[in-house]
Design a protein around this motif. Structure first.
Motif, PDB file in Angstrom:
ATOM      1  N   GLY A   1       6.696   1.085   7.263  1.00  0.00           N
ATOM      2  CA  GLY A   1       7.497   0.369   6.267  1.00  0.00           C
ATOM      3  C   GLY A   1       7.629  -1.100   6.590  1.00  0.00           C
ATOM      4  N   MET A   2       7.761  -1.409   7.869  1.00  0.00           N
ATOM      5  CA  MET A   2       7.826  -2.801   8.296  1.00  0.00           C
ATOM      6  C   MET A   2       6.521  -3.515   7.935  1.00  0.00           C
ATOM      7  N   GLY A   3       5.397  -2.861   8.200  1.00  0.00           N
ATOM      8  CA  GLY A   3       4.110  -3.461   7.867  1.00  0.00           C
ATOM      9  C   GLY A   3       3.979  -3.760   6.384  1.00  0.00           C
ATOM     10  N   ARG A   4       4.363  -2.806   5.543  1.00  0.00           N
ATOM     11  CA  ARG A   4       4.275  -3.018   4.094  1.00  0.00           C
ATOM     12  C   ARG A   4       5.164  -4.183   3.658  1.00  0.00           C
ATOM     13  N   SER A   5       6.373  -4.236   4.204  1.00  0.00           N
ATOM     14  CA  SER A   5       7.305  -5.305   3.825  1.00  0.00           C
ATOM     15  C   SER A   5       6.781  -6.660   4.259  1.00  0.00           C
ATOM     16  N   LEU A   6       6.298  -6.749   5.483  1.00  0.00           N
ATOM     17  CA  LEU A   6       5.752  -8.016   5.985  1.00  0.00           C
ATOM     18  C   LEU A   6       4.522  -8.448   5.184  1.00  0.00           C
ATOM     19  N   GLN A   7       3.721  -7.471   4.798  1.00  0.00           N
ATOM     20  CA  GLN A   7       2.526  -7.776   4.009  1.00  0.00           C
ATOM     21  C   GLN A   7       2.925  -8.392   2.668  1.00  0.00           C
ATOM     22  N   HIS A   8       3.958  -7.846   2.030  1.00  0.00           N
ATOM     23  CA  HIS A   8       4.436  -8.402   0.760  1.00  0.00           C
ATOM     24  C   HIS A   8       4.992  -9.811   0.937  1.00  0.00           C
ATOM     25  N   LEU A   9       5.509 -10.095   2.125  1.00  0.00           N
ATOM     26  CA  LEU A   9       6.065 -11.419   2.392  1.00  0.00           C
ATOM     27  C   LEU A   9       4.986 -12.423   2.805  1.00  0.00           C
ATOM     28  N   GLY A  10       3.724 -11.960   2.921  1.00  0.00           N
ATOM     29  CA  GLY A  10       2.648 -12.844   3.323  1.00  0.00           C
ATOM     30  C   GLY A  10       2.603 -13.121   4.814  1.00  0.00           C
ATOM     31  N   ARG A  11       3.313 -12.311   5.597  1.00  0.00           N
ATOM     32  CA  ARG A  11       3.351 -12.486   7.053  1.00  0.00           C
ATOM     33  C   ARG A  11       2.294 -11.551   7.665  1.00  0.00           C
ATOM     34  N   ALA A  12       1.035 -11.945   7.470  1.00  0.00           N
ATOM     35  CA  ALA A  12      -0.076 -11.047   7.738  1.00  0.00           C
ATOM     36  C   ALA A  12      -0.209 -10.656   9.214  1.00  0.00           C
ATOM     37  N   ALA A  13      -0.063 -11.612  10.115  1.00  0.00           N
ATOM     38  CA  ALA A  13      -0.233 -11.304  11.539  1.00  0.00           C
ATOM     39  C   ALA A  13       0.819 -10.297  12.001  1.00  0.00           C
ATOM     40  N   GLU A  14       2.055 -10.497  11.546  1.00  0.00           N
ATOM     41  CA  GLU A  14       3.128  -9.566  11.910  1.00  0.00           C
ATOM     42  C   GLU A  14       2.906  -8.198  11.270  1.00  0.00           C
ATOM     43  N   ALA A  15       2.422  -8.209  10.027  1.00  0.00           N
ATOM     44  CA  ALA A  15       2.125  -6.943   9.349  1.00  0.00           C
ATOM     45  C   ALA A  15       1.058  -6.172  10.105  1.00  0.00           C
ATOM     46  N   ARG A  16       0.026  -6.882  10.545  1.00  0.00           N
ATOM     47  CA  ARG A  16      -1.052  -6.239  11.295  1.00  0.00           C
ATOM     48  C   ARG A  16      -0.521  -5.595  12.577  1.00  0.00           C
ATOM     49  N   ARG A  17       0.356  -6.311  13.293  1.00  0.00           N
ATOM     50  CA  ARG A  17       0.934  -5.751  14.521  1.00  0.00           C
ATOM     51  C   ARG A  17       1.768  -4.509  14.232  1.00  0.00           C
ATOM     52  N   ALA A  18       2.500  -4.541  13.118  1.00  0.00           N
ATOM     53  CA  ALA A  18       3.327  -3.388  12.757  1.00  0.00           C
ATOM     54  C   ALA A  18       2.459  -2.170  12.458  1.00  0.00           C
ATOM     55  N   TYR A  19       1.385  -2.375  11.687  1.00  0.00           N
ATOM     56  CA  TYR A  19       0.472  -1.262  11.386  1.00  0.00           C
ATOM     57  C   TYR A  19      -0.193  -0.727  12.665  1.00  0.00           C
ATOM     58  N   GLU A  20      -0.586  -1.626  13.533  1.00  0.00           N
ATOM     59  CA  GLU A  20      -1.238  -1.197  14.774  1.00  0.00           C
ATOM     60  C   GLU A  20      -0.274  -0.402  15.646  1.00  0.00           C
ATOM     61  N   THR A  21       0.986  -0.825  15.673  1.00  0.00           N
ATOM     62  CA  THR A  21       1.989  -0.075  16.438  1.00  0.00           C
ATOM     63  C   THR A  21       2.194   1.299  15.819  1.00  0.00           C
ATOM     64  N   TYR A  22       2.254   1.336  14.486  1.00  0.00           N
ATOM     65  CA  TYR A  22       2.397   2.627  13.809  1.00  0.00           C
ATOM     66  C   TYR A  22       1.255   3.568  14.188  1.00  0.00           C
ATOM     67  N   LEU A  23       0.034   3.079  14.126  1.00  0.00           N
ATOM     68  CA  LEU A  23      -1.127   3.918  14.416  1.00  0.00           C
ATOM     69  C   LEU A  23      -1.144   4.370  15.875  1.00  0.00           C
ATOM     70  N   SER A  24      -0.627   3.546  16.765  1.00  0.00           N
ATOM     71  CA  SER A  24      -0.616   3.923  18.184  1.00  0.00           C
ATOM     72  C   SER A  24       0.430   4.995  18.471  1.00  0.00           C
ATOM     73  N   LEU A  25       1.477   5.057  17.643  1.00  0.00           N
ATOM     74  CA  LEU A  25       2.568   6.003  17.886  1.00  0.00           C
ATOM     75  C   LEU A  25       2.441   7.290  17.076  1.00  0.00           C
ATOM     76  N   GLU A  26       1.830   7.210  15.909  1.00  0.00           N
ATOM     77  CA  GLU A  26       1.812   8.357  14.990  1.00  0.00           C
ATOM     78  C   GLU A  26       0.806   9.408  15.443  1.00  0.00           C
TER      79      GLU A  26
END
Length: 202
Positions: free
Chosen positions: A153-178
């Protein structure tokens, strides 16, 4: 496994609602104090209304359930489970702004109640209030850093805000934990979003 977060919160709520009041005697104190510590913990005065509310909700009686949930935490302002259950019901019937109001009041009263932060983040993201959603997800993550769910959810929200680098980190963290097989579609979605970010050069 997908409901572990809710089970953990339920256990915490039970402990909170049935634990001894601040300053209560502790076991081993001896004499009357020790006897007092062994007495059954008091039951929340809001529990009866809370149980009724769940029954009403499960039977599809939405307005009656909403009323009972409100009665539960009117009787016991610390009945966090009643507050979040009310908010989740309001979200289900698309009364998002009411749900947000309930959840904001809950985290104001108990900023360590993680489930309310998660539900608040979800509600805010549903209303396209992405900056506020990021803040709520951040609060939840500080309380439950090993839970994979908020990072998506953090990744999606950051992506909508145009904060791409932070969104990428959030998605990568999600994938590492899920690791839950039941969440495969979200894993695929996060992977797709990462490819989209890479393709856009962001």
């Amino acid at each position: 496994p997908g409901s572990k977060r809710y089970a953990d919160h339920a256990a915490a709520v039970i402990a909170d609602l049935t634990g001894p009041p601040p300053g209560a005697a502790t076991p081993g104190a001896g004499g009357a104090a020790d006897a007092a510590a062994r007495r059954p913990a008091p039951v929340s005065p809001g529990n009866a209304a809370y149980v009724e509310a769940q029954t009403m909700r499960d039977r599809g009686h939405v307005e009656e359930a909403i009323l009972r949930f409100k009665q539960a935490f009117a009787a016991d302002p610390r009945h966090w489970a009643a507050r979040t259950a009310l908010a989740e019901l309001l979200l289900k019937v698309r009364r998002d702004e009411e749900a947000i109001t309930v959840l904001r009041a809950t985290v104001d009263k108990n900023p360590n109640y993680a489930l309310a932060w998660y539900d608040l983040a979800f509600a805010l993201r549903s209303r396209s209030q992405y900056a506020a959603a990021v803040d709520a997800y951040d609060h939840y993550i500080k309380l439950r850093p090993e839970d994979p769910d908020p990072y998506y959810g953090m990744g999606r929200s950051l992506q909508h805000l145009g904060r791409a680098a932070e969104a990428r980190r959030a998605y990568e963290t999600y994938l590492s934990l899920e690791k839950r097989p039941s969440e495969q579609r979200w894993v695929e979605s996060a992977t797709t979003q990462l490819k989209t970010l890479a393709a856009s050069g962001k």
